[in-house]
Design an enzyme around this catalytic site. Structure first.
Site, PDB file in Angstrom:
ATOM      1  N   ASP A 273      -2.238  -2.146  -3.759  1.00 38.09           N
ATOM      2  CA  ASP A 273      -3.040  -0.930  -3.854  1.00 38.09           C
ATOM      3  C   ASP A 273      -2.361   0.090  -4.765  1.00 38.09           C
ATOM      4  O   ASP A 273      -2.956   1.105  -5.103  1.00 38.09           O
ATOM      5  CB  ASP A 273      -3.223  -0.330  -2.450  1.00 38.09           C
ATOM      6  CG  ASP A 273      -4.169   0.856  -2.439  1.00 38.09           C
ATOM      7  OD1 ASP A 273      -5.259   0.763  -3.041  1.00 38.09           O
ATOM      8  OD2 ASP A 273      -3.809   1.889  -1.839  1.00 38.09           O
TER       9      ASP A 273
ATOM     10  N   GLU B 251       0.167   4.231 -13.015  1.00 42.71           N
ATOM     11  CA  GLU B 251      -1.182   4.533 -12.531  1.00 42.71           C
ATOM     12  C   GLU B 251      -1.774   5.679 -13.338  1.00 42.71           C
ATOM     13  O   GLU B 251      -1.035   6.588 -13.740  1.00 42.71           O
ATOM     14  CB  GLU B 251      -1.144   4.893 -11.041  1.00 42.71           C
ATOM     15  CG  GLU B 251      -0.726   3.737 -10.149  1.00 42.71           C
ATOM     16  CD  GLU B 251      -0.806   4.075  -8.658  1.00 42.71           C
ATOM     17  OE1 GLU B 251      -1.206   5.209  -8.319  1.00 42.71           O
ATOM     18  OE2 GLU B 251      -0.482   3.209  -7.833  1.00 42.71           O
TER      19      GLU B 251
ATOM     20  N   HIS C  73      -5.450   2.358  -5.527  1.00 42.18           N
ATOM     21  CA  HIS C  73      -4.738   3.349  -4.696  1.00 42.18           C
ATOM     22  C   HIS C  73      -5.697   3.979  -3.672  1.00 42.18           C
ATOM     23  O   HIS C  73      -5.885   5.190  -3.620  1.00 42.18           O
ATOM     24  CB  HIS C  73      -4.108   4.436  -5.569  1.00 42.18           C
ATOM     25  CG  HIS C  73      -2.898   5.069  -4.930  1.00 42.18           C
ATOM     26  ND1 HIS C  73      -1.810   5.477  -5.642  1.00 42.18           N
ATOM     27  CD2 HIS C  73      -2.603   5.350  -3.628  1.00 42.18           C
ATOM     28  CE1 HIS C  73      -0.899   5.993  -4.842  1.00 42.18           C
ATOM     29  NE2 HIS C  73      -1.359   5.922  -3.605  1.00 42.18           N
ATOM     30  N   LEU C  74      -6.243   3.099  -2.836  1.00 37.39           N
ATOM     31  CA  LEU C  74      -7.244   3.524  -1.849  1.00 37.39           C
ATOM     32  C   LEU C  74      -6.648   3.755  -0.463  1.00 37.39           C
ATOM     33  O   LEU C  74      -7.388   4.027   0.481  1.00 37.39           O
ATOM     34  CB  LEU C  74      -8.349   2.458  -1.736  1.00 37.39           C
ATOM     35  CG  LEU C  74      -9.174   2.180  -2.995  1.00 37.39           C
ATOM     36  CD1 LEU C  74     -10.207   1.103  -2.711  1.00 37.39           C
ATOM     37  CD2 LEU C  74      -9.860   3.451  -3.471  1.00 37.39           C
ATOM     38  N   GLY C  75      -5.336   3.652  -0.331  1.00 38.60           N
ATOM     39  CA  GLY C  75      -4.718   3.737   0.998  1.00 38.60           C
ATOM     40  C   GLY C  75      -5.171   4.929   1.805  1.00 38.60           C
ATOM     41  O   GLY C  75      -5.398   4.829   3.005  1.00 38.60           O
TER      42      GLY C  75
ATOM     43  N   CYS D 169       0.840  -1.201   0.000  1.00 40.08           N
ATOM     44  CA  CYS D 169       0.000   0.000   0.000  1.00 40.08           C
ATOM     45  C   CYS D 169       0.875   1.252   0.000  1.00 40.08           C
ATOM     46  O   CYS D 169       0.399   2.335   0.344  1.00 40.08           O
ATOM     47  CB  CYS D 169      -0.921   0.018   1.225  1.00 40.08           C
ATOM     48  SG  CYS D 169      -2.168  -1.255   1.227  1.00 40.08           S
TER      49      CYS D 169
END
Length: 525
Positions: free
Chosen positions: A255, A260, A278-280, A229
């Site tokens: 993540d 990206e 990429h929800l960290g 992450c």
């Protein structure tokens, strides 16, 4: 009034805080690099998240820019060396989304341990494959942390609460800190061989890029489950897929990706692979927190001079800034004085503080000395780019703090080393506010350093001051203040004159030819 541009979507609290702190703010998001270049010159500050790329070209167009604030941790979308060279402070908010990112890592560990995404998909498809999804317990398993900073330490704390054993690889982790965290500090090869789960929590640098390479993935325990992450690029994605396909790696959850947004990847569709976009940092609390923090930090800097969580200069709290301001003014003048006098001859510099100055944060004082000293090379130098410029020129910089009491309630001394030996200047504050030179190359001289000045070294002999005054007067140069110091009667003397107009080179040569004169130099402060 300072002016800030918010160029990425951010919680409205950020703009509100800027305005409450006396900072004008525009929220203009979604601009192309070319469009941003066209408008960035109007702004003192730029507040971003991950979408805006602060490139060398954008920084070159940002003539008034003083600070870039990243609402979040990662700053790989900012060209920090170019920002430093331009004298622009780069800040991030390393604590605003630490808990959120750590919790996401723990969530992905659970998802891998119990194969939750596939179990959910199967069940909603009307299947009841109870025997297919045989997971593993996390209790008593070994978690390997690669990176034990803010986020890594939170992950460790949560993992210990789950009764996991935690080992950590981090070159910056001290044995004392490891003990406080309740983890075992190990080398990377030990971690790879022992860990049942591995989570990564490091920035992406030349040292950490592909830290989980094909070679290192081959060293891992069979069946290991890996979570990232942190940053794409820490894992060799092709090697990860090979490990998953072969069954050596029991599962992986990413993540973040090298590229990206990750619209396609060889990893997609691989068994035992989980991905999130990429929800960290993607929780309501984190988004509000980082927006508030970046606005507070940038406003403190633009309004009060406070520097918090800067990546390219020492921190200076908004409370410290007013107290340090006169000391930094003194330090900059001393650096400027010795820089103008010694210039390219300087090989190293030592900054010493004693008395009241020794009780303060010395880093800003050092930065101010370097800013003054480096100004002989660039008229755009400031505390941000002075240290890199000094390093570029090969200057060795040393800080010394003295607890002793001296002749002054506070003293800052700057000593430089040249091929001819060491030379130093020192100064104090009168009334805790007014910078004053007190010593120059071993000679006691009390002087204000401001405006145009003339520095003269001469033999202490009768009639010299009269001849000098006549020479300057005949050239139409008016003396403002006159400061004289000497080692001994009849020995070497130092003169510092403030003059109403700068002394041009032809007049300098005339003064230089006066009997007894050894050195003449025009100075500007």
């Amino acid at each position: 009034m300072p002016k800030v541009l918010i160029s990425d979507k951010m919680d409205p609290q950020a703009a509100k805080i800027f305005r409450e702190r006396g900072v004008e703010v525009d929220e203009i998001t979604g601009k192309t690099p070319e469009e941003l270049i066209a408008i960035i010159g109007d702004y003192d500050g730029l507040a971003i998240r991950s979408s805006t790329k602060v490139t060398r070209a954008i920084l070159a167009a940002a003539k008034n820019l003083k600070v870039v604030g990243r609402a979040g941790i990662g700053v790989d979308n900012v060209d920090i060396p170019a920002a430093s060279a331009a004298g622009v402070v780069v800040m991030n908010t390393p604590f605003g989304n630490s808990i959120t990112t750590a919790e996401h890592a723990i969530a992905l560990m659970f998802a891998l341990a119990r194969d939750l995404p596939e179990a959910d998909k199967s069940t909603q498809a009307g299947k009841w494959e109870k025997n297919r999804f045989m997971g593993v317990e996390m209790t008593s398993k070994t978690l390997g942390l690669i990176g034990a900073g803010n986020i890594g330490s939170i992950v460790a704390d949560r993992a210990l609460g789950l009764k996991m054993k935690v080992v950590a690889y981090d070159p910056f982790l001290t044995p004392e800190r490891a003990k406080d965290m309740g983890v075992e500090k190990v080398e990377l090869d030990q971690l790879l061989a022992r860990a049942d789960f591995i989570t990564l929590h490091t920035p992406l640098t030349d040292q950490t890029r592909n830290i989980l390479s094909a070679e290192n993935l081959a060293k891992t325990k069979k069946g290991v489950r890996i979570v990232n992450c942190a940053r794409g690029g820490l894992i060799d994605e092709a090697a990860l897929k090979t490990g998953l396909d072969s069954g050596h790696i029991g599962g992986a959850a990413l993540d973040v990706f090298v590229t990206e947004p990750a619209k396609e990847s060889p990893l997609f569709g691989t068994p035992n692979f989980i991905s999130t976009p990429h929800l960290g940092a993607s929780t309501t609390e984190a988004q509000v927190n980082v927006a508030i923090q970046v606005a507070e930090q940038m406003a403190d800097f633009l309004v009060a001079g406070g520097v918090t969580n800067a990546l390219n200069m020492p921190s200076l709290s908004a409370e410290e800034a007013p107290k340090l301001k006169p000391y930094m003014a003194l330090a900059e003048k001393l650096g400027s004085l010795i820089g103008q006098l010694e210039g390219d001859a300087i090989k190293s510099v030592a900054i010493e503080v004693e008395g009241a100055a020794a009780e303060l944060n010395q880093k800003p004082i050092t930065g101010a000395v370097l800013a003054g000293l480096m100004r002989v090379y660039s008229d755009t130098v400031n505390m941000v780019n002075a240290a890199p410029l000094a390093k570029e020129r090969g200057l060795d910089v040393r800080e010394v703090r003295h607890d002793r009491e001296g002749d002054y309630h506070t003293l800052v001394r700057v000593t430089v080393k040249t091929d001819a030996g060491e030379r130093s200047v020192a100064g104090t504050l009168f009334g805790n506010a007014s910078p004053r030179l007190t010593e120059m190359f071993g000679i006691k001289v009390e002087a204000d350093l401001s405006g145009a000045m003339l520095y003269i070294v001469n033999e202490d002999a009768p009639g010299f001051i009269g001849r000098l005054g006549t020479t300057l007067g005949e050239a139409g140069v008016n003396i403002g203040t006159f400061h004289l110091g000497r080692r001994d009667a009849g020995g070497e003397a130092v003169l510092l004159l403030s003059v109403d107009t700068a002394v041009e080179e032809p007049l300098l040569w005339t003064v230089c030819r006066l009997p007894g004169v050894k050195t003449v130099k025009a100075l500007t402060f």
